[in-house]
Design a protein around this motif. Structure first.
Motif, mmCIF file in Angstrom:
data_model
loop_
_atom_site.group_PDB
_atom_site.id
_atom_site.type_symbol
_atom_site.label_atom_id
_atom_site.label_comp_id
_atom_site.label_asym_id
_atom_site.label_seq_id
_atom_site.Cartn_x
_atom_site.Cartn_y
_atom_site.Cartn_z
ATOM 1 N N ASN A 140 0.593 -1.180 0.001
ATOM 2 C CA ASN A 140 -0.550 0.222 -0.051
ATOM 3 C C ASN A 140 1.256 1.268 -0.397
ATOM 4 O OD1 ASN A 140 1.072 0.099 2.433
ATOM 5 N ND2 ASN A 140 -0.618 -0.460 3.327
ATOM 6 N N ARG A 141 0.210 2.125 0.154
ATOM 7 C CA ARG A 141 1.340 3.957 0.035
ATOM 8 C C ARG A 141 1.334 3.571 1.302
ATOM 9 N NH1 ARG A 141 -2.910 8.442 -1.429
ATOM 10 N NH2 ARG A 141 -3.529 7.224 -2.759
ATOM 11 N N ASN A 142 1.128 3.637 2.224
ATOM 12 C CA ASN A 142 2.073 3.478 3.523
ATOM 13 C C ASN A 142 3.391 2.957 3.612
ATOM 14 O OD1 ASN A 142 0.782 4.958 5.164
ATOM 15 N ND2 ASN A 142 0.122 3.400 5.853
ATOM 16 N N MET A 143 3.802 1.562 2.379
ATOM 17 C CA MET A 143 4.980 1.083 2.476
ATOM 18 C C MET A 143 5.997 1.428 1.289
ATOM 19 S SD MET A 143 4.813 -2.089 4.816
ATOM 20 C CE MET A 143 5.903 -2.666 3.826
ATOM 21 N N ASP A 144 5.022 2.041 0.367
ATOM 22 C CA ASP A 144 6.674 3.469 -0.174
ATOM 23 C C ASP A 144 6.619 3.779 -0.120
ATOM 24 O OD1 ASP A 144 5.540 2.273 -2.619
ATOM 25 O OD2 ASP A 144 3.689 3.044 -3.012
ATOM 26 N N TYR A 145 5.776 4.879 0.834
ATOM 27 C CA TYR A 145 6.657 5.488 1.923
ATOM 28 C C TYR A 145 7.754 5.217 3.119
ATOM 29 C CZ TYR A 145 6.603 9.653 4.640
ATOM 30 O OH TYR A 145 7.185 11.266 5.268
ATOM 31 N N LEU A 146 7.657 4.120 3.774
ATOM 32 C CA LEU A 146 8.637 3.365 4.438
ATOM 33 C C LEU A 146 9.698 3.183 4.034
ATOM 34 C CD1 LEU A 146 9.444 1.740 7.245
ATOM 35 C CD2 LEU A 146 7.945 -0.120 5.709
ATOM 36 N N VAL A 147 9.775 2.292 2.229
ATOM 37 C CA VAL A 147 10.504 2.313 1.970
ATOM 38 C C VAL A 147 11.670 2.600 1.596
ATOM 39 C CG1 VAL A 147 11.373 1.069 -0.829
ATOM 40 C CG2 VAL A 147 9.664 -0.050 1.114
ATOM 41 N N ALA A 148 10.960 4.636 1.132
ATOM 42 C CA ALA A 148 11.529 5.971 1.250
ATOM 43 C C ALA A 148 11.940 6.377 2.136
ATOM 44 C CB ALA A 148 10.105 6.584 0.224
ATOM 45 N N HIS A 149 12.720 5.232 3.326
ATOM 46 C CA HIS A 149 13.024 6.166 4.582
ATOM 47 C C HIS A 149 14.487 4.856 4.505
ATOM 48 C CE1 HIS A 149 9.727 8.582 4.802
ATOM 49 N NE2 HIS A 149 10.684 9.188 5.326
ATOM 50 N N GLY A 150 14.960 3.790 3.279
ATOM 51 C CA GLY A 150 15.637 3.189 3.544
ATOM 52 C C GLY A 150 16.773 3.765 4.005
ATOM 53 N N GLY A 151 17.978 2.988 4.640
ATOM 54 C CA GLY A 151 19.089 3.316 5.223
ATOM 55 C C GLY A 151 19.112 4.558 5.691
ATOM 56 N N LYS A 152 18.016 5.578 6.750
ATOM 57 C CA LYS A 152 17.919 6.404 7.269
ATOM 58 C C LYS A 152 17.732 6.336 8.735
ATOM 59 C CE LYS A 152 16.691 9.408 3.418
ATOM 60 N NZ LYS A 152 17.310 7.919 1.528
ATOM 61 N N ASP A 153 18.269 7.351 9.853
ATOM 62 C CA ASP A 153 18.499 7.730 10.622
ATOM 63 C C ASP A 153 16.528 8.235 10.844
ATOM 64 O OD1 ASP A 153 17.666 8.603 14.057
ATOM 65 O OD2 ASP A 153 19.840 9.172 13.328
ATOM 66 N N LEU A 154 15.317 7.309 12.051
ATOM 67 C CA LEU A 154 14.139 7.924 11.286
ATOM 68 C C LEU A 154 14.095 8.670 13.281
ATOM 69 C CD1 LEU A 154 12.443 5.119 9.925
ATOM 70 C CD2 LEU A 154 13.398 7.563 9.430
ATOM 71 N N THR A 155 15.543 8.938 14.135
ATOM 72 C CA THR A 155 14.938 8.870 15.593
ATOM 73 C C THR A 155 14.088 10.830 15.716
ATOM 74 O OG1 THR A 155 17.446 8.360 15.790
ATOM 75 C CG2 THR A 155 15.903 10.236 17.032
ATOM 76 N N HIS A 156 14.289 11.718 14.757
ATOM 77 C CA HIS A 156 12.953 12.539 15.392
ATOM 78 C C HIS A 156 11.742 12.529 14.898
ATOM 79 C CE1 HIS A 156 13.485 12.190 11.068
ATOM 80 N NE2 HIS A 156 12.666 12.688 10.815
ATOM 81 N N LEU A 157 11.392 10.930 14.671
ATOM 82 C CA LEU A 157 9.608 10.558 14.300
ATOM 83 C C LEU A 157 9.399 9.726 15.237
ATOM 84 C CD1 LEU A 157 9.734 9.932 10.855
ATOM 85 C CD2 LEU A 157 9.003 11.718 12.237
ATOM 86 N N PHE A 158 10.239 8.957 16.231
ATOM 87 C CA PHE A 158 9.890 8.216 16.851
ATOM 88 C C PHE A 158 10.356 8.505 18.996
ATOM 89 C CE2 PHE A 158 9.844 6.089 13.067
ATOM 90 C CZ PHE A 158 9.182 4.915 13.672
ATOM 91 N N HIS A 159 10.014 8.518 20.063
ATOM 92 C CA HIS A 159 10.203 8.635 21.633
ATOM 93 C C HIS A 159 11.195 7.236 21.685
ATOM 94 C CE1 HIS A 159 7.254 11.243 22.745
ATOM 95 N NE2 HIS A 159 6.149 10.331 21.821
ATOM 96 N N GLU A 160 12.142 7.745 22.589
ATOM 97 C CA GLU A 160 13.450 7.088 22.983
ATOM 98 C C GLU A 160 12.937 5.734 23.108
ATOM 99 O OE1 GLU A 160 17.913 7.142 25.361
ATOM 100 O OE2 GLU A 160 15.959 8.371 25.658
#
Length: 215
Positions: free
Chosen positions: A48-68
């Motif tokens: 689905n579209r969410n999976m496309d969005y996830l794949v676009a962030h491969g190899g990246k640091d997503l820390t700013h989108l999550f709590h510790e």
């Protein structure tokens, strides 16, 4: 030399960023490295579209989108006035039970957690006493000498195990065999972290043993 077994658990960001494909997909959250490849493969027929969005962030640091603790960060929707997650792909899960931990978000799932980003990169110089070749490498501060040996073997010399790895001390007059289970610091190969001046990277000398059976 004895060959200890130790899983590589620390990674450089340079090592992580190349895992950015559907068939090989890593991300980072608060220094924790997650391999989401099993989930992405499992969702191949349920895309689905969410999976496309996830794949676009491969190899990246997503820390700013999550709590510790791995919980997703939220914001208040201007349309509904209700909270919504900043990163919608967190709502996606693997379909098959064997590709996930039940009732766990992938950002908190130990099934996908493969290690951590290094505390700091370390430079090291490897000198082949047989050929005179000098190879500079960047490794993880937490890497054991065996870890470094395996990385060197994979990248530069498949016969790295046929060499005895040594260090020099006391003004480069006394040599000693390195402890493969210890880190650079554990072997006395320190750098300039707490020094006011920049020092050359520590050196490891490789002496050929003429034994290809341990390569």
């Amino acid at each position: 030399m004895a060959q200890p077994t130790k899983k590589l658990r620390y990674y450089l960001m340079d090592e992580i960023c190349i895992h950015n494909k559907r068939t090989d997909f890593w991300i980072v959250i608060h220094k924790n490295v997650f391999d989401l490849t099993p989930m992405i493969k499992d969702r191949r027929d349920h895309w689905n579209r969410n999976m496309d969005y996830l794949v676009a962030h491969g190899g990246k640091d997503l820390t700013h989108l999550f709590h510790e603790n791995g919980e997703p960060r939220t914001e208040i929707s201007v349309n509904s006035g209700r909270p919504r997650v900043l990163f919608p792909p967190i709502l996606e899960v693997a379909i098959s039970e064997f590709a996930k931990t039940k009732h766990a978000m992938w950002s908190q799932d130990p099934f996908y957690h493969i290690g951590r980003v290094t505390r700091r990169p370390r430079r090291v110089r490897l000198i082949n006493a047989l050929t005179g070749q000098v190879q500079h490498m960047t490794v993880c501060d937490e890497d054991s000498i065996y870890d470094i040996q395996q990385k060197y073997k994979f990248r530069y010399n498949h016969h790295a195990g046929s060499y005895e790895w040594r260090k020099f001390s006391n003004g480069a007059k006394i040599s000693g065999v390195l402890n493969l289970n210890a880190t650079l610091d554990g072997n006395g190969l320190t750098d300039d972290e707490d020094c006011d001046v920049e020092l050359p990277p520590p050196s490891i000398w490789l002496y050929y043993t003429d034994d290809l059976t341990i390569a």
